[in-house]
Motif scaffolding. Structure first.
Motif: not given
Ligand code: NAP
Length: 316
Positions: A76, A153-155, A175-176, A178, A230, A256, A279
């Protein structure tokens, strides 16, 4: 029509690579001993690129692929993709959201349990034969404790749901605020850290969030606080994290992800209040298969002229 040429820039599991090889002419850049030779022979034909979530794709590689139309990320996170460059050239970028959300949220809960209740340490205690000599130490009740989520976000939302079910109090920043979320929004990360027992990092990596969790945030979280990450190692200032743990100004860490995977700062290996995972957030057979299917389905859709299943929001 002949199979489109696809360059593969990360080691792929067989459940993704075998079906890819069946439908595409794959060029294994990740494993190639002579990468320059591979590019000389095939770069003019390559129309697709498959990479991992943690793979960094340099723009000079993309410069060498004049016919590239799509990058399909197996993950993702797409912080390794030069998004502005891709926008400029009209290269589509797809990823694998949603299918991994539950597993990554489970991993965050695991790190809260392993750090907060000391389960990893307790396991070492039994294995070292200490239990026959003395009783285990008491830990802190998790119910009622405050959790701050950076990136709801989703996670982040799936983590909040799980920890709320454990009786923990959830607040978040980003950033804002939800829409449609009952949990409290705290606009300032330092303020959120200061009020939290656990600060959970769940926002994307990349330049916008590099070292967002810095020495000031860690100091605000404090000696009774635990950081859980994570998301991406780049989001935490890792030397500042190590220093805070060494000085005892931060209570603990459950990690992680790291800044320079698979390298882990040596100092962390010796710390009893730190839990380290390699990871594995999405690393279940079911989820990795679903990610592989979605990664390939995006390529299939593109080359068949059908709508993409996912497209990163910056290019939508
Ligand atoms: P997502 O739905 O896009 O959620 C990301 C959240 O972060 C959004 O709610 C966004 O909210 C916030 N965000 C974005 N830019 C930001 C900033 N500059 N400052 C503060 N908050 C910010 O993504 P997701 O599917 O939950 O995944 C999140 C991340 O988890 C991925 O990008 C990936 O790097 C990581 N991940 C790790 C693993 C692992 O194996 N450990 C697996 C999958 C994903 P706003 O728009 O309101 O700011």
């Amino acid at each position: 029509m002949s199979a489109p040429d696809v360059i593969v820039t990360a080691p792929l599991p067989p459940f993704l690579y075998d079906p890819l090889k069946a439908d595409y002419r794959c060029h294994d850049y990740a494993q190639a001993a002579d990468k320059a030779g591979l590019l000389r022979a095939a770069s003019g034909a390559i129309r697709g690129l498959v990479q991992g979530g943690g793979t960094v794709t340099p723009t000079d590689l993309l410069d060498a692929l004049p016919k590239l139309e799509i990058i399909s990320v197996f993950g993702v996170g797409y912080d390794g993709v030069p998004v502005d460059y891709c926008r400029g050239r009209g290269i589509r970028v797809t990823n694998t959201p949603d299918v991994l959300t539950e597993d990554v949220a489970d991993t965050a809960v695991g790190l809260v349990l392993m750090t907060g209740r000391g389960f990893a340490k307790a396991d070492r205690f039994v294995r070292a034969g200490e239990w026959v000599k003395r009783g285990p130490e008491l830990t802190a009740k998790l119910g009622g404790k405050k959790v701050g989520i950076l990136g709801l976000g989703r996670i982040g939302k799936a983590i909040g749901q799980r920890l709320a079910a454990m009786g923990m109090q959830i607040a978040y920043t980003g950033r804002k605020a939800q829409q449609g979320v009952a949990w409290r929004f705290v606009p300032d990360l330092v303020a959120l850290a200061a009020e939290s027992d656990f600060l959970i990092v769940a926002c994307p990596g990349g330049p916008a969030t590099k070292n967002l969790v810095d020495a000031k945030v860690l100091a605000a979280l404090g000696s009774k606080g635990t950081i859980v990450n994570i998301a991406r190692g780049s989001i935490i200032d890792e030397p500042a994290l190590v220093a805070a743990l060494e000085q005892g100004t931060l209570g603990g860490a459950g990690l992680d992800v790291f800044a320079d995977e698979p390298q882990v700062p040596k100092a962390l290996l010796a710390m009893d209040n730190v839990v380290l995972l390699p990871h594995v957030g999405s690393a279940t057979r079911e989820t990795r298969k679903a990610m592989g299917d979605l990664c390939k389905a995006n390529l299939d859709a593109w080359f068949a002229g059908r709508p993409l299943l996912t497209l990163i929001p910056e290019l939508a």
